[in-house]
Write an enzyme that holds these catalytic residues in place. Sequence first.
Site, PDB file in Angstrom:
ATOM      1  N   LYS A   1       0.812  -1.224   0.000  1.00 28.76           N
ATOM      2  CA  LYS A   1       0.000   0.000   0.000  1.00 28.76           C
ATOM      3  C   LYS A   1       0.840   1.266   0.000  1.00 28.76           C
ATOM      4  O   LYS A   1       2.030   1.258   0.296  1.00 28.76           O
ATOM      5  CB  LYS A   1      -1.008  -0.046   1.151  1.00 28.76           C
ATOM      6  CG  LYS A   1      -2.164  -0.985   0.787  1.00 28.76           C
ATOM      7  CD  LYS A   1      -3.346  -0.905   1.697  1.00 28.76           C
ATOM      8  CE  LYS A   1      -4.456  -1.787   1.088  1.00 28.76           C
ATOM      9  NZ  LYS A   1      -5.484  -2.135   2.045  1.00 28.76           N
TER      10      LYS A   1
ATOM     11  N   ARG B   1      -3.343 -10.070   4.783  1.00 31.28           N
ATOM     12  CA  ARG B   1      -3.727 -10.236   3.370  1.00 31.28           C
ATOM     13  C   ARG B   1      -2.612  -9.662   2.503  1.00 31.28           C
ATOM     14  O   ARG B   1      -2.316  -8.476   2.584  1.00 31.28           O
ATOM     15  CB  ARG B   1      -5.038  -9.471   3.130  1.00 31.28           C
ATOM     16  CG  ARG B   1      -5.542  -9.462   1.695  1.00 31.28           C
ATOM     17  CD  ARG B   1      -6.765  -8.546   1.588  1.00 31.28           C
ATOM     18  NE  ARG B   1      -7.287  -8.500   0.243  1.00 31.28           N
ATOM     19  CZ  ARG B   1      -6.782  -7.731  -0.729  1.00 31.28           C
ATOM     20  NH1 ARG B   1      -5.746  -6.952  -0.513  1.00 31.28           N
ATOM     21  NH2 ARG B   1      -7.335  -7.750  -1.931  1.00 31.28           N
TER      22      ARG B   1
END
Length: 288
Positions: free
Chosen positions: A225, A265
């Site tokens: 991210k 995840r």
Amino acid sequence: MSKQNQRSDVAGLPVWDRCAVMGVVNVTPDSFSDGGRWFDTTAAVKHGLHLVDEGADLVDVGGESTRPGATRVDEAEELRRVIPVVRGLASEGVVVSVDTMRSSVAEQSLAAGAALVNDVSGGLADPAMIPVVADAGAPFVVMHWRGFLEGGNVTGVYEDVVREVVDELHARVEAVLDGGVAPDRIVVDPGLGFSKDAEHDLALLAGLDRLLRLGHPLLVAASRKRFLGRVLAGPEGAPPPARERDAATAAVSALAAHQGAWAVRVHEVRATADAVRVARAVEGAREL
Ligand code: PMM
């Protein structure tokens, strides 16, 4: 396991004695970090099986990019992308999670063998989602979400991001419980990067203990991210591209596992599978 790191299980899913690894298969042309790579059923199933070989405990299949500013795919197209991949992986014995905001996709994925519904909107985007999950008795990931981000990140204003995310997730969990989902099937997720900048994401990672006090298993999805790009770039530098953030992702996986996350995840599984095993070994040493 020490009391501090007590990790709850999720009813309806296998039990792992450590933080579970959720590998990501985005069947999309435009996902944030791997869009376009697995945009065909055969390639997507193959990739999911590869992630299992690398150490994934479950595989999250999504057909819609949640990248800020991404336009929504229509329902028929999302079904076309997701269902054959869910069916293909489930038929190989893979524990499949479906990443969708649509109740129809969740329902058909569960019928095709998915074991878990992962809704980044926490049931907000589609009012039929919670009834579908409740009726199926499926486990449900409730992510912190403040809406679609068309027109910029106007929803990402916080005074105390950890307190607000905890409070807002608490309210969503109440709504999901009211809708009939069993408490032991609810997983919470802070939604890193969704209406949040790098400082918010880091504050949430520093405050995982407060999220864990919600009393539900915690999923942490930091993989590749933007905030990792910011951390790696430093104040002046240019962030490395998404696919050069996997070592940083594995570092977050170790931290999250150590603090008691139920699952992480990730797009690249290998290093994270090692990270959660090391975290488990450290926990084991503490138990001695
Ligand atoms: N992030 C993305 C997609 N799905 N699901 C959950 N539960 N939590 C997340 O933070 C999350 C998610 C966006 O990442 P990707 O498009 O790079 O996979």
